[in-house]
Every structure is written in structure tokens, then in C-alpha cells.
Motif scaffolding. Sequence first.
Motif, PDB file in Angstrom:
ATOM      1  N   VAL A   1       0.708  -1.433  -0.113  1.00 23.80           N
ATOM      2  CA  VAL A   1       0.001  -0.096   0.031  1.00 23.80           C
ATOM      3  C   VAL A   1       0.958   1.255   0.106  1.00 23.80           C
ATOM      4  O   VAL A   1       0.651   2.360  -0.711  1.00 23.80           O
ATOM      5  CB  VAL A   1      -0.741  -0.160   1.460  1.00 23.80           C
ATOM      6  N   ASP A   2       1.911   1.209   0.879  1.00 20.58           N
ATOM      7  CA  ASP A   2       3.022   2.202   0.930  1.00 20.58           C
ATOM      8  C   ASP A   2       4.296   1.609   1.251  1.00 20.58           C
ATOM      9  O   ASP A   2       4.412   0.270   1.462  1.00 20.58           O
ATOM     10  CB  ASP A   2       2.351   3.420   1.777  1.00 20.58           C
ATOM     11  N   GLY A   3       4.949   2.376   1.884  1.00 28.79           N
ATOM     12  CA  GLY A   3       6.426   2.064   2.233  1.00 28.79           C
ATOM     13  C   GLY A   3       6.313   1.194   3.620  1.00 28.79           C
ATOM     14  O   GLY A   3       7.197   0.317   3.790  1.00 28.79           O
ATOM     15  N   THR A   4       5.354   1.356   4.281  1.00 28.62           N
ATOM     16  CA  THR A   4       5.314   0.330   5.321  1.00 28.62           C
ATOM     17  C   THR A   4       3.977  -0.792   5.589  1.00 28.62           C
ATOM     18  O   THR A   4       4.072  -1.674   6.359  1.00 28.62           O
ATOM     19  CB  THR A   4       5.287   1.214   6.835  1.00 28.62           C
ATOM     20  N   ARG A   5       3.110  -0.551   4.862  1.00 36.13           N
ATOM     21  CA  ARG A   5       1.539  -1.257   4.870  1.00 36.13           C
ATOM     22  C   ARG A   5       1.463  -2.242   3.627  1.00 36.13           C
ATOM     23  O   ARG A   5       1.959  -1.922   2.596  1.00 36.13           O
ATOM     24  CB  ARG A   5       0.635  -0.544   5.174  1.00 36.13           C
ATOM     25  N   LEU A   6       1.212  -3.296   3.893  1.00 34.76           N
ATOM     26  CA  LEU A   6       0.913  -4.358   2.973  1.00 34.76           C
ATOM     27  C   LEU A   6      -0.536  -4.942   2.907  1.00 34.76           C
ATOM     28  O   LEU A   6      -1.046  -4.926   4.112  1.00 34.76           O
ATOM     29  CB  LEU A   6       1.825  -5.498   3.321  1.00 34.76           C
ATOM     30  N   LEU A   7      -0.956  -5.156   1.788  1.00 39.87           N
ATOM     31  CA  LEU A   7      -2.239  -6.005   1.781  1.00 39.87           C
ATOM     32  C   LEU A   7      -1.910  -7.394   1.437  1.00 39.87           C
ATOM     33  O   LEU A   7      -0.982  -7.547   0.560  1.00 39.87           O
ATOM     34  CB  LEU A   7      -3.149  -5.599   0.559  1.00 39.87           C
ATOM     35  N   ALA A   8      -2.427  -8.326   1.965  1.00 36.65           N
ATOM     36  CA  ALA A   8      -2.256 -10.080   1.773  1.00 36.65           C
ATOM     37  C   ALA A   8      -3.729 -10.601   1.977  1.00 36.65           C
ATOM     38  O   ALA A   8      -4.448 -10.152   2.189  1.00 36.65           O
ATOM     39  CB  ALA A   8      -1.281 -10.283   2.782  1.00 36.65           C
ATOM     40  N   THR A   9      -3.333 -11.836   1.429  1.00 35.56           N
ATOM     41  CA  THR A   9      -4.328 -12.643   1.751  1.00 35.56           C
ATOM     42  C   THR A   9      -4.254 -13.496   2.886  1.00 35.56           C
ATOM     43  O   THR A   9      -2.977 -14.068   3.358  1.00 35.56           O
ATOM     44  CB  THR A   9      -4.497 -13.928   0.323  1.00 35.56           C
ATOM     45  N   THR A  10      -5.215 -14.045   3.623  1.00 34.94           N
ATOM     46  CA  THR A  10      -4.844 -14.479   4.726  1.00 34.94           C
ATOM     47  C   THR A  10      -6.024 -15.837   5.208  1.00 34.94           C
ATOM     48  O   THR A  10      -7.037 -15.706   4.127  1.00 34.94           O
ATOM     49  CB  THR A  10      -4.964 -13.860   6.111  1.00 34.94           C
ATOM     50  N   GLN A  11      -5.763 -16.721   5.991  1.00 36.69           N
ATOM     51  CA  GLN A  11      -6.911 -17.580   6.451  1.00 36.69           C
ATOM     52  C   GLN A  11      -7.780 -17.077   7.278  1.00 36.69           C
ATOM     53  O   GLN A  11      -6.959 -16.905   8.490  1.00 36.69           O
ATOM     54  CB  GLN A  11      -6.233 -19.112   6.362  1.00 36.69           C
ATOM     55  N   TYR A  12      -9.082 -16.955   7.422  1.00 37.75           N
ATOM     56  CA  TYR A  12      -9.687 -16.723   8.604  1.00 37.75           C
ATOM     57  C   TYR A  12     -11.234 -17.298   8.442  1.00 37.75           C
ATOM     58  O   TYR A  12     -11.826 -17.441   7.210  1.00 37.75           O
ATOM     59  CB  TYR A  12     -10.069 -15.308   8.363  1.00 37.75           C
ATOM     60  N   ARG A  13     -11.516 -18.124   9.240  1.00 37.06           N
ATOM     61  CA  ARG A  13     -12.709 -18.845   9.528  1.00 37.06           C
ATOM     62  C   ARG A  13     -12.999 -19.855   8.190  1.00 37.06           C
ATOM     63  O   ARG A  13     -13.973 -19.903   7.480  1.00 37.06           O
ATOM     64  CB  ARG A  13     -13.937 -18.073   9.828  1.00 37.06           C
ATOM     65  N   SER A  14     -11.875 -20.588   7.916  1.00 37.84           N
ATOM     66  CA  SER A  14     -11.987 -21.505   6.628  1.00 37.84           C
ATOM     67  C   SER A  14     -11.875 -20.801   5.190  1.00 37.84           C
ATOM     68  O   SER A  14     -12.631 -21.449   4.376  1.00 37.84           O
ATOM     69  CB  SER A  14     -13.013 -22.745   6.894  1.00 37.84           C
ATOM     70  N   SER A  15     -12.034 -19.279   5.175  1.00 40.33           N
ATOM     71  CA  SER A  15     -12.218 -18.626   3.993  1.00 40.33           C
ATOM     72  C   SER A  15     -10.837 -17.747   3.910  1.00 40.33           C
ATOM     73  O   SER A  15     -10.071 -17.519   4.591  1.00 40.33           O
ATOM     74  CB  SER A  15     -13.307 -17.719   3.899  1.00 40.33           C
ATOM     75  N   SER A  16     -10.628 -17.351   2.544  1.00 41.66           N
ATOM     76  CA  SER A  16      -9.649 -16.423   2.233  1.00 41.66           C
ATOM     77  C   SER A  16     -10.103 -14.981   2.509  1.00 41.66           C
ATOM     78  O   SER A  16     -11.263 -14.744   2.019  1.00 41.66           O
ATOM     79  CB  SER A  16      -9.251 -16.619   0.844  1.00 41.66           C
ATOM     80  N   TRP A  17      -9.433 -14.350   3.197  1.00 36.28           N
ATOM     81  CA  TRP A  17      -9.756 -12.920   3.242  1.00 36.28           C
ATOM     82  C   TRP A  17      -8.564 -11.902   3.145  1.00 36.28           C
ATOM     83  O   TRP A  17      -7.485 -12.347   2.974  1.00 36.28           O
ATOM     84  CB  TRP A  17     -10.101 -12.621   4.689  1.00 36.28           C
ATOM     85  N   ILE A  18      -9.011 -10.633   2.742  1.00 36.73           N
ATOM     86  CA  ILE A  18      -7.714  -9.774   2.506  1.00 36.73           C
ATOM     87  C   ILE A  18      -7.562  -9.030   4.053  1.00 36.73           C
ATOM     88  O   ILE A  18      -8.582  -8.722   4.701  1.00 36.73           O
ATOM     89  CB  ILE A  18      -8.283  -8.496   1.508  1.00 36.73           C
ATOM     90  N   VAL A  19      -6.258  -9.004   4.217  1.00 37.16           N
ATOM     91  CA  VAL A  19      -5.914  -8.394   5.521  1.00 37.16           C
ATOM     92  C   VAL A  19      -4.880  -7.369   5.173  1.00 37.16           C
ATOM     93  O   VAL A  19      -4.030  -7.520   4.387  1.00 37.16           O
ATOM     94  CB  VAL A  19      -5.404  -9.597   6.230  1.00 37.16           C
ATOM     95  N   LEU A  20      -5.063  -6.295   6.011  1.00 40.07           N
ATOM     96  CA  LEU A  20      -4.145  -5.109   6.075  1.00 40.07           C
ATOM     97  C   LEU A  20      -2.849  -5.398   7.175  1.00 40.07           C
ATOM     98  O   LEU A  20      -3.205  -5.553   8.087  1.00 40.07           O
ATOM     99  CB  LEU A  20      -4.777  -3.743   6.130  1.00 40.07           C
ATOM    100  N   LEU A  21      -1.648  -5.497   6.677  1.00 40.41           N
ATOM    101  CA  LEU A  21      -0.823  -5.588   7.713  1.00 40.41           C
ATOM    102  C   LEU A  21      -0.133  -4.305   7.695  1.00 40.41           C
ATOM    103  O   LEU A  21       0.610  -3.781   6.677  1.00 40.41           O
ATOM    104  CB  LEU A  21       0.448  -6.657   7.015  1.00 40.41           C
ATOM    105  N   ALA A  22       0.068  -3.659   8.974  1.00 42.12           N
ATOM    106  CA  ALA A  22       0.682  -2.446   9.392  1.00 42.12           C
ATOM    107  C   ALA A  22       1.438  -2.418  10.553  1.00 42.12           C
ATOM    108  O   ALA A  22       1.330  -3.314  11.361  1.00 42.12           O
ATOM    109  CB  ALA A  22      -0.572  -1.665   9.345  1.00 42.12           C
ATOM    110  N   PRO A  23       2.375  -1.590  10.643  1.00 41.81           N
ATOM    111  CA  PRO A  23       3.262  -1.530  11.985  1.00 41.81           C
ATOM    112  C   PRO A  23       2.271  -1.536  13.259  1.00 41.81           C
ATOM    113  O   PRO A  23       2.543  -2.351  14.312  1.00 41.81           O
ATOM    114  CB  PRO A  23       3.813  -0.348  11.810  1.00 41.81           C
ATOM    115  N   ALA A  24       1.042  -1.090  13.497  1.00 47.43           N
ATOM    116  CA  ALA A  24       0.344  -1.067  14.428  1.00 47.43           C
ATOM    117  C   ALA A  24      -0.589  -2.551  14.706  1.00 47.43           C
ATOM    118  O   ALA A  24      -1.084  -2.428  15.663  1.00 47.43           O
ATOM    119  CB  ALA A  24      -0.728  -0.018  14.429  1.00 47.43           C
ATOM    120  N   GLY A  25      -0.487  -3.547  13.631  1.00 51.91           N
ATOM    121  CA  GLY A  25      -1.137  -4.575  13.649  1.00 51.91           C
ATOM    122  C   GLY A  25      -1.921  -4.980  12.525  1.00 51.91           C
ATOM    123  O   GLY A  25      -1.726  -4.259  11.276  1.00 51.91           O
TER     124      GLY A  25
END
Length: 316
Positions: A280-304
Motif C-alpha cells: 500500500v505504501d512503504g510500511t503497509r501491505l495488503l495480503a491474503t490470509t486464512q480466516y474462518r476457513s475462508s480467504s480474506w484480505i488483511v491489512l498488515l501495518a506496524p500497528a497490527g
Amino acid sequence: MVGALRGGSGAVLTAAAVAAGLLGAPAPARAAMPVFDKLVAYVRDGDVWVSRGPTERRVTTGGGHRRPRWSPDHTRLVVLRGDQVYVMKADGTARTRVTARPVGGAAWAPDGRSLALVSAACLGGPGVYRAPATGGALTALFPAACRDREIPPAPAPEAAGGSLTARLRHDDGVAWSPDGARIAFRGGDCEAVLDDCLTLGNVATGGERLVAGYGGGGSALTGFAVVPSFRPDGAALTYSAYAEGPTAAQDQPLHVEEQDLATGATRTRGEPLDRESTYVDGTRLLATTQYRSSSWIVLLAPAGRTLVRKGSQPAY
């Protein structure tokens, strides 16, 4: 590369523990839906959707779509459907097939006029070609030995199946650096000594540099590194990685790895089973993750980490 990953709680997460369900990534926060400066593209149920925040829009129909990628000016998408590659406007209109040749991956050049396409190369493995984004003749880029040879016929790619790791192992996602000088892709000259590898190729010279390698060549780990993405400043690269070692303690479940391209230093971003990342920028990422047996988009940021919405293969 490390032998095991550490989750946000500090617990060591081995592949065996994740598979057994004994340990796992903490549930991402269900905070307010993030609002992004630009549209995010992603795949759900085989179609491409776009969204900036709480609302979303489906821009393809019929299923079978994967790996959307935004043009540099964010007005067009390149997307794969089966083994064919198409360019379309952000709303899904003006859809044009770029080439009839079977393709496994696509990425935009920084000028928005060309695409890098992955298809069978003259040496038998995957190769990278340049093609006009409006359609036209392909030019071989990698391996460099194929640049002055006739482009061979391309067999249709075999359908990926099986487990999540089996489907990703031969994914031909490709990335073009922001300065236009380098392309990251699966395979390359490194396949002469390694079973699986990720390569950084110099567009001007054809030279190749190993980013990550597995199996053969003295490597103690088997595995893969696929679906690369450049940080906006071009100084780092993320990719989806997986490894198995001689002992279970050395196994690494599927995860997002980030490499500093100046030093070669690597670190894990996110949690086990995160994959298919995009900056997304120099520190944040969007990724695919597993959540409740499904694929979800997750935002990975320094804060969590924050769940965005159900889907996979995000592009920003």
C-alpha cells in the motif's frame, strides 16, 4: 532464512503446529473498514472486485479470473482468465485480449505501455516476455539466452490443484520494478542447480540475480518463493514463501517474506498462512490470509493487522 516463524504473541509456529491447529495466527482485528486512497482489486469466487472502503463493485463475471494488477495510472487492470491475459478499464469495460499465447503471469511496466508476461521459454522452463499493453508481438526478455531465438510454441498450462501450497508452488506471478530496470519472476538460470527459485532480472542486460532458492545446489530446504511485489521505492521485495527442512523444526509454513534488495536481509511480515502480498505504501501491505476457513484480505501495518473483506490476490 529461519527455521520457524514467530507469531504476534511470540510463540514459535512450526508448519506442523499450524497444520494441526495447535497454534495459529491470532484473529485479525475486526476494526472499522479501512478506507484507501486508491481502489483495491481482489478476487472472490473467480471474479474481480474493486473497493476503496465499505462499498465494493464486481467488474468481471463468469468466473475463472485471477491475479489482477493495476496500471501505473490506476485506470486499467490486467487480469488472467484461464491461460489468457486481458487488459480492461477499472470498471471492467473495454476488455481486450493481449495475446492468444497461453500466459501464467502478467505485470505492468512503469510507463503503462508494456506488460511483462510469463510463458514457456526456449529453454523449456518459464520465461518472461514483453508485450504492448494494447496487444501485439512478444519480445523475449528472460532467460537472456532466448532473446535472439525463435519463440517456441507454448503448451497450455496445467490446472493447479491440491493443497494451497501445491497450487502456489508453480504460480507465475511477476513484478516489474518502479524504475523499470528489473523484473522479479519464478525460475530463471537458477533452475540449472536449484529445484525452485525466485529471480531478479536486469531488463537492459539480461543478467539475473537469485532472490531465494530451494532444493539442490547445497540448499538444506525445499520449498518455493512466488508472487513477488516491489515496494514503491523499489528497495525491497515481498513474496509468498514456504519451506521444508530435514527436520520438522526447520519447516516454515506459508508466509510473506520481505527482502531488502541492497543487503539481502529478509524478515517475515504478518503471520503464518499470510500470502499474495502487495504494498500500500512503504510500511503497509495488503495480503491474503486464512480466516474462518475462508480467504480474506488483511491489512498488515506496524500497528497490527486488520481484516478488510473476504477475497484473495489483492492488488493496489
